[in-house]
Design a protein around this motif. Sequence first.
Motif, PDB file in Angstrom:
ATOM      1  N   HIS A 176       0.829  -1.204   0.000  1.00 37.82           N
ATOM      2  CA  HIS A 176       0.000   0.000   0.000  1.00 37.82           C
ATOM      3  C   HIS A 176       0.865   1.258   0.000  1.00 37.82           C
ATOM      4  N   ALA A 177       0.361   2.307  -0.652  1.00 34.86           N
ATOM      5  CA  ALA A 177       1.081   3.582  -0.707  1.00 34.86           C
ATOM      6  C   ALA A 177       0.541   4.586   0.289  1.00 34.86           C
ATOM      7  N   ASN A 178      -0.552   4.233   0.969  1.00 32.27           N
ATOM      8  CA  ASN A 178      -1.128   5.125   1.976  1.00 32.27           C
ATOM      9  C   ASN A 178      -1.510   4.309   3.209  1.00 32.27           C
ATOM     10  N   ALA A 179      -1.992   5.000   4.232  1.00 28.90           N
ATOM     11  CA  ALA A 179      -2.363   4.347   5.478  1.00 28.90           C
ATOM     12  C   ALA A 179      -3.425   3.274   5.237  1.00 28.90           C
ATOM     13  N   VAL A 180      -3.279   2.154   5.926  1.00 30.17           N
ATOM     14  CA  VAL A 180      -4.240   1.063   5.806  1.00 30.17           C
ATOM     15  C   VAL A 180      -5.353   1.283   6.831  1.00 30.17           C
ATOM     16  N   VAL A 181      -6.567   1.542   6.337  1.00 25.13           N
ATOM     17  CA  VAL A 181      -7.673   1.918   7.217  1.00 25.13           C
ATOM     18  C   VAL A 181      -8.660   0.783   7.463  1.00 25.13           C
ATOM     19  N   GLN A 182      -8.501  -0.358   6.746  1.00 27.46           N
ATOM     20  CA  GLN A 182      -9.415  -1.471   6.973  1.00 27.46           C
ATOM     21  C   GLN A 182      -8.737  -2.784   6.591  1.00 27.46           C
ATOM     22  N   VAL A 183      -8.909  -3.810   7.446  1.00 30.95           N
ATOM     23  CA  VAL A 183      -8.476  -5.179   7.140  1.00 30.95           C
ATOM     24  C   VAL A 183      -9.618  -6.114   7.515  1.00 30.95           C
ATOM     25  N   GLN A 184      -9.752  -7.213   6.766  1.00 27.05           N
ATOM     26  CA  GLN A 184     -10.855  -8.148   7.037  1.00 27.05           C
ATOM     27  C   GLN A 184     -10.493  -9.537   6.528  1.00 27.05           C
ATOM     28  N   ARG A 191      -8.409 -17.953   5.361  1.00 26.92           N
ATOM     29  CA  ARG A 191      -7.306 -18.299   4.463  1.00 26.92           C
ATOM     30  C   ARG A 191      -6.865 -17.108   3.619  1.00 26.92           C
ATOM     31  N   GLU A 192      -7.746 -16.127   3.474  1.00 27.23           N
ATOM     32  CA  GLU A 192      -7.434 -14.911   2.720  1.00 27.23           C
ATOM     33  C   GLU A 192      -7.857 -13.696   3.551  1.00 27.23           C
ATOM     34  N   PHE A 193      -7.407 -12.544   3.107  1.00 26.36           N
ATOM     35  CA  PHE A 193      -7.911 -11.322   3.740  1.00 26.36           C
ATOM     36  C   PHE A 193      -7.885 -10.183   2.741  1.00 26.36           C
ATOM     37  N   PHE A 194      -8.706  -9.155   3.061  1.00 25.73           N
ATOM     38  CA  PHE A 194      -8.755  -7.931   2.262  1.00 25.73           C
ATOM     39  C   PHE A 194      -8.111  -6.796   3.055  1.00 25.73           C
ATOM     40  N   SER A 195      -7.576  -5.815   2.344  1.00 21.18           N
ATOM     41  CA  SER A 195      -7.075  -4.594   2.990  1.00 21.18           C
ATOM     42  C   SER A 195      -7.408  -3.396   2.120  1.00 21.18           C
ATOM     43  N   SER A 196      -7.626  -2.256   2.777  1.00 19.45           N
ATOM     44  CA  SER A 196      -7.936  -1.014   2.069  1.00 19.45           C
ATOM     45  C   SER A 196      -7.081   0.112   2.624  1.00 19.45           C
ATOM     46  N   SER A 197      -6.527   0.886   1.733  1.00 16.91           N
ATOM     47  CA  SER A 197      -5.816   2.091   2.159  1.00 16.91           C
ATOM     48  C   SER A 197      -6.690   3.303   1.874  1.00 16.91           C
ATOM     49  N   SER A 198      -6.366   4.414   2.492  1.00 16.46           N
ATOM     50  CA  SER A 198      -7.090   5.656   2.248  1.00 16.46           C
ATOM     51  C   SER A 198      -6.604   6.271   0.938  1.00 16.46           C
ATOM     52  N   GLN A 199      -7.352   7.250   0.450  1.00 18.35           N
ATOM     53  CA  GLN A 199      -6.924   7.973  -0.755  1.00 18.35           C
ATOM     54  C   GLN A 199      -7.327   9.422  -0.589  1.00 18.35           C
ATOM     55  N   HIS A 200      -6.338  10.313  -0.670  1.00 19.45           N
ATOM     56  CA  HIS A 200      -6.614  11.733  -0.439  1.00 19.45           C
ATOM     57  C   HIS A 200      -6.358  12.585  -1.671  1.00 19.45           C
ATOM     58  N   GLN A 201      -5.999  11.957  -2.767  1.00 19.23           N
ATOM     59  CA  GLN A 201      -5.918  12.636  -4.046  1.00 19.23           C
ATOM     60  C   GLN A 201      -5.884  11.564  -5.125  1.00 19.23           C
ATOM     61  N   SER A 202      -6.046  11.990  -6.374  1.00 25.94           N
ATOM     62  CA  SER A 202      -6.030  11.026  -7.471  1.00 25.94           C
ATOM     63  C   SER A 202      -4.736  10.243  -7.450  1.00 25.94           C
ATOM     64  N   SER A 203      -4.855   8.922  -7.554  1.00 26.29           N
ATOM     65  CA  SER A 203      -3.675   8.084  -7.412  1.00 26.29           C
ATOM     66  C   SER A 203      -3.803   6.848  -8.279  1.00 26.29           C
ATOM     67  N   ALA A 204      -2.645   6.386  -8.761  1.00 24.95           N
ATOM     68  CA  ALA A 204      -2.620   5.157  -9.546  1.00 24.95           C
ATOM     69  C   ALA A 204      -2.527   3.930  -8.647  1.00 24.95           C
ATOM     70  N   GLU A 205      -2.426   4.157  -7.351  1.00 20.43           N
ATOM     71  CA  GLU A 205      -2.279   3.026  -6.429  1.00 20.43           C
ATOM     72  C   GLU A 205      -3.544   2.181  -6.410  1.00 20.43           C
ATOM     73  N   ASN A 206      -3.377   0.884  -6.276  1.00 16.89           N
ATOM     74  CA  ASN A 206      -4.508  -0.006  -6.059  1.00 16.89           C
ATOM     75  C   ASN A 206      -4.870   0.053  -4.581  1.00 16.89           C
ATOM     76  N   ASN A 207      -5.989   0.717  -4.282  1.00 16.14           N
ATOM     77  CA  ASN A 207      -6.361   0.961  -2.897  1.00 16.14           C
ATOM     78  C   ASN A 207      -6.785  -0.306  -2.172  1.00 16.14           C
ATOM     79  N   TRP A 208      -7.418  -1.234  -2.920  1.00 18.31           N
ATOM     80  CA  TRP A 208      -7.944  -2.441  -2.296  1.00 18.31           C
ATOM     81  C   TRP A 208      -7.145  -3.652  -2.772  1.00 18.31           C
ATOM     82  N   ARG A 209      -6.763  -4.470  -1.822  1.00 20.40           N
ATOM     83  CA  ARG A 209      -5.921  -5.618  -2.146  1.00 20.40           C
ATOM     84  C   ARG A 209      -6.464  -6.874  -1.479  1.00 20.40           C
TER      85      ARG A 209
END
Length: 849
Positions: free
Chosen positions: A770-778, A784-802
């Motif tokens: 992630h390129a920004n703070a991770v605000v959610q994990v589940q 066996r798997e999990f999801f994570s989400s980072s915040s986004q405070h401006q337009s970004s090419a980063e994949n926010n959800w993984r």
Amino acid sequence: MKKLLWLLFAPGIAMGPAPASAGGPAPLGQEAKAILQANCASCHGGGKAAKGGFGFVLDRDLLVSRYLVAPGQAAQSDLFMRIQQGEMPPPSSKQRPSQAELKILQRWIEAGAPAFDPSVKTAKILSPPDVTEAILTDLQGLDPRRRRFMRYLTLSHLAYAGRPAKDIETTREAAGKLLNSLSWHPRVSRPEPVDADATVLRIDLRAYKWSAAIWEKLVTAYPYRFQTLAESKAFAGYTGTEVAALRADWFVAIASRPPFYHDLLQFPGSDRALERLLQVDVPLDMQEDNILRAGFNDSGVSKNNRLLERHDAAYGAFWRSYDFANNSARQNLFEHPLGPNAGATSFQPAGGEMIFHLPNGLQAYMLVDAKGRRIDKGPSEIVADPRRPDQRVETGISCMSCHARGLLFKADQLRGHVEKNAQVFGKQVVDAIRATHPRKAKFQAQIEEDNVRYLKALEKFGVRDPDQEPINLVTLRFEATLDGRSAAAELGLKLEDLGPFLKQNPDQARIFGSLLVKGGTSQRGVFQESFPELARRLLALQAAQAAKAKPRREPAFEGHAATVNAVAFSSDGLQSASGSDDRTIRVWEIPSGRLLGNLEGSRGEVYAVAFSPDGKFLLSAGRDRLLRLWDLQARKQVRLFQGHTDSVRCVAFSPDGKRAVSGGDDRSLRIWNVASGEEKATLDGHTDAVTSVVWSRDGQRILSGSRDGTARWWNWVGQKQLARLEGHAGPVLSIALAPDGTTALSGGNDKTVRLWRLPGGKELHCFNGHANAVVQVQFHIGGREFFSSSSQHQSSAENNWRRWDLNQRKEIGSMNAGEERRFGCAAFSPDGRHILAGGPGGFLRLWSW
């Protein structure tokens, strides 16, 4: 969209101060200043010219705020009347204004007392959102390893108010001087400008040997916070603190006085401890006659006789004064010239002041009482400072003002007195006085040598005129009453927009309506106390205005009028809830986004929401420190939970729905009986705000995450901490517990997700990407798997959800929010098919995975 937030009340109105005329300020203001400069400034122009505590005759705004000039009313202006009646300048003065000059002063006041100096001309007047954007842009351009040390001081509100360029430069100078006067670093470091007009200044904590904890002491007291929760999270993601910027004038006024002056310099509590810190051995120096002294009657600060004493110290000189409550018995230096010690014939001081060089050559100060204990202010019966509102000498600010050019020379009177009366004092006393009280030339030369070190440090920083001590000038101006234009500017408004805002808030109009009257003012303390509420209402109003300005459409998940801070799914995934700065909770149908209910009643911003396991109830919490239980079928509040002493940041139902847990800024977790609202237990241990909580499947244990950088595993029944999960390089923002309770996940400001083994708390793996703070994990698919989400405070090419495979410890899927979306909170549906994210301006949107 951000620009719309600041186009209030009337579309098309340009923000910022009125532009200066092509010819600069009104000639009348310049003429008035020239008259006061010629006739009054020698006594009242500032610096040493501050007779009677009046040193701001050339500061138009202070003249008005201190009621010496009443704009539009020359006959009610004390300054003009005293000049006109011949009281000032004093009759003995040869320099006096002519009748023609008196008429110019009268015309100047009757015209509203226009500014003396040109208003600042900037490339761009920055509104509060502009300042936030400038800081975030600056942080993005820095080496990621540097960002955690970066903090900012802002002067944009002064430019917004149209303050003269000289005033803004003085504030810049004051902030820089104070920063270095609170530093144990051997180098002088200037704050670095971020914008073209240097109204946003970047500072590096390392340049002053400050820690992040020291900065947080200032943040705790900061009353002018004007940012959304999403912006706070963005700052925290880069720097580790939600408040990365402080107003420069507030910083100067607050950090130049105790307790912050002591805290920032990390002073010990006594003179002896300070001497050890500076490697000064006072008893040994006295024994070896390795001191210089001067005793005298008239000091200008102390009301009684006084003694100065110099020692060599680790970074230059260590000076101290011995001050006395009266001039009799052992308080009389001329009767008892030796001391201080336990002898019955030695002088006995009632307190003193210490002045010493810091490693960078600037000066620091400490006041002590008769027992050598550090004090904040000198006793009024001993010393006085006519510049301060209460006339008290205050550590830091009073000393800086008095010693703007360094140490003040005072000729010794004790040596001559003792030598003249040698037969009375005896040879031992005479010899001791001669050894420690040098002749005038030697004592003066030593003071000048010590001052050269101090003045050279000022030159490195670029102080223009030491006599015009900037810290004192800025503090006086900050403490003064506010006029309407200045108050409006501090809220990011023009004066003409302040009226409509107050009209919509009658309770605030009762307090601040005087600002709309010509010449009207408000006390700084009153404005400061009300600022958080004014800012909250203004942000909500701006969000509502922005929403109205947009083309009318009815897309899904629209309705919030301010930042969305929290989102959650029901256990069946068919509903979601959102909490916002607009003080409402909204319940939505998934996936259509149809509004099912609007829950109103919160008295503050909503920071957390959670569904009960059966989906029939909802918990919400936020700034008002309360938890609210809502019946979703009846759409009404059914219970209130009281106990937290600060904002509540997170809530969760137990698996059986009978209990709830909450955590917040008071650093505690509280467990509640949902049916009765009774608090069942309190868990203490975190050293900063609790950001996230989750229950174990059996309802016996709780996992919590905190801004202190840890997650903690608790047995709530026994109120016992079972494990402390440490590893994040900053705040923990989100946590999750595997279905079998043997592993846990945490996401943080350091942009990582960490996997932990329970119950021991051992870190098993760190997931990066992630390129920004991770605000959610589940967790997903049985853990066996999990999801994570980072915040986004401006337009970004980063994949926010993984999406991650826990067994292989690798990423197996990702997705980008797309478009220019800003969000600071997110949630994954129980089946992992949907992602709901919310952010500034009421933004709320659902994505399909």
